[in-house]
Design a protein around this motif. Structure first.
Motif, short mmCIF file in Angstrom:
data_model
loop_
_atom_site.label_atom_id
_atom_site.label_comp_id
_atom_site.label_asym_id
_atom_site.label_seq_id
_atom_site.Cartn_x
_atom_site.Cartn_y
_atom_site.Cartn_z
N GLY A 120 0.83 -1.21 0.00
CA GLY A 120 0.00 0.00 0.00
C GLY A 120 0.86 1.25 0.00
N ARG A 170 -5.75 2.31 -2.46
CA ARG A 170 -7.02 2.56 -1.77
C ARG A 170 -7.55 3.91 -2.20
NH1 ARG A 170 -7.47 0.52 4.46
NH2 ARG A 170 -7.03 -1.69 4.09
N ILE A 174 -14.21 -0.04 2.23
CA ILE A 174 -12.94 0.30 1.59
C ILE A 174 -13.10 0.20 0.08
CG2 ILE A 174 -10.52 -0.35 1.34
CD1 ILE A 174 -10.62 -1.47 4.15
N TYR A 176 -11.24 0.62 -3.82
CA TYR A 176 -9.92 0.53 -4.43
C TYR A 176 -9.94 1.15 -5.82
CZ TYR A 176 -8.85 -2.77 -0.68
OH TYR A 176 -8.65 -3.35 0.55
#
Length: 231
Positions: free
Chosen positions: A48, A70, A80, A82
């Protein structure tokens, strides 16, 4: 009140993004190192960081983690989101034997733009190695330099053999051995309580960091060289 104000002015949000920003400032400003290109490698949660550091000109390598960013969710609903519109050059390396980042979990996070690499073509089997010794840290792997020199800008290697690496096989062997030695007495307790152990239990048996590095290091080095070196 004044004391609180003085305390607040020294509060620093210390996260991965902040650390990387300060590190880049140190390199560019204090050390006066100017580069024509930048690259970053991340493992596990570090993927990430790798995906969110720098701009689209950076070359990125994601190991045992999703090669996506993200996306900020303004709905505050806890979901969440993406961004799978990955820009720039990205190499992803995953393993079917990863117990922490399983293929079931990560398969939906692999953008369609990625080209899957064939491990057997990049690293032809050495006939002198016995099949039963593939996870031995002394195993030697042949490298096909020609195929490694022409990697797609969005490349993914999914290691899917029977002796595929686990989550921490990608880390340095001496560090893994030290951590396994330290954690071994606690592993049975953690397993009995269903506490995730990040594949330390698997690595205790496989001890395959060196064998894994013989695939990962040439591949990562070739990818960084191909997309970072400006001629």
């Amino acid at each position: 009140e004044n004391e609180n104000e003085n305390e607040n002015q020294y509060e620093i949000k210390l996260d991965r993004a902040t650390i990387n920003e300060e590190l880049l400032k140190l390199i560019k400003d204090d050390l006066n190192i100017q580069s024509l290109s930048y690259g970053i490698v991340g493992h596990s949660l570090g993927t990430g960081t790798a995906m969110n550091t720098g701009d689209d000109s950076w070359t990125r390598v994601c190991i045992a983690g999703p090669p996506i960013r993200r996306r900020k969710n303004n709905n505050n609903n806890g979901i969440i989101e993406y961004d799978d519109n990955v820009r720039g050059s990205v190499l992803s390396i995953l393993s079917v034997n990863d117990g922490a980042v399983t293929m079931n979990r990560i398969s939906t996070m692999i953008p369609d733009s990625f080209v899957r690499l064939d491990e057997s073509r990049l690293f032809p089997k050495n006939d002198n190695n016995d099949n039963n010794n593939n996870n031995n840290n002394n195993v030697n792997v042949n490298v096909n330099d020609k195929n490694l020199s022409d990697l797609p800008p969005k490349s993914i290697l999914i290691i899917d053999r029977n002796d595929a690496p686990n989550h921490i096989s990608f880390l340095a062997g001496n560090v893994n051995d030290a951590m396994v030695s330290f954690l071994s007495p606690l592993l049975p307790v953690a397993q009995a309580l269903n506490i995730p152990v990040l594949d330390f239990d698997k690595y205790k048996e496989s001890r395959d960091s060196v064998a894994t590095s013989q695939v990962v290091i040439p591949l990562v080095s070739s990818f960084l060289k191909q997309y970072m070196i400006v001629e």
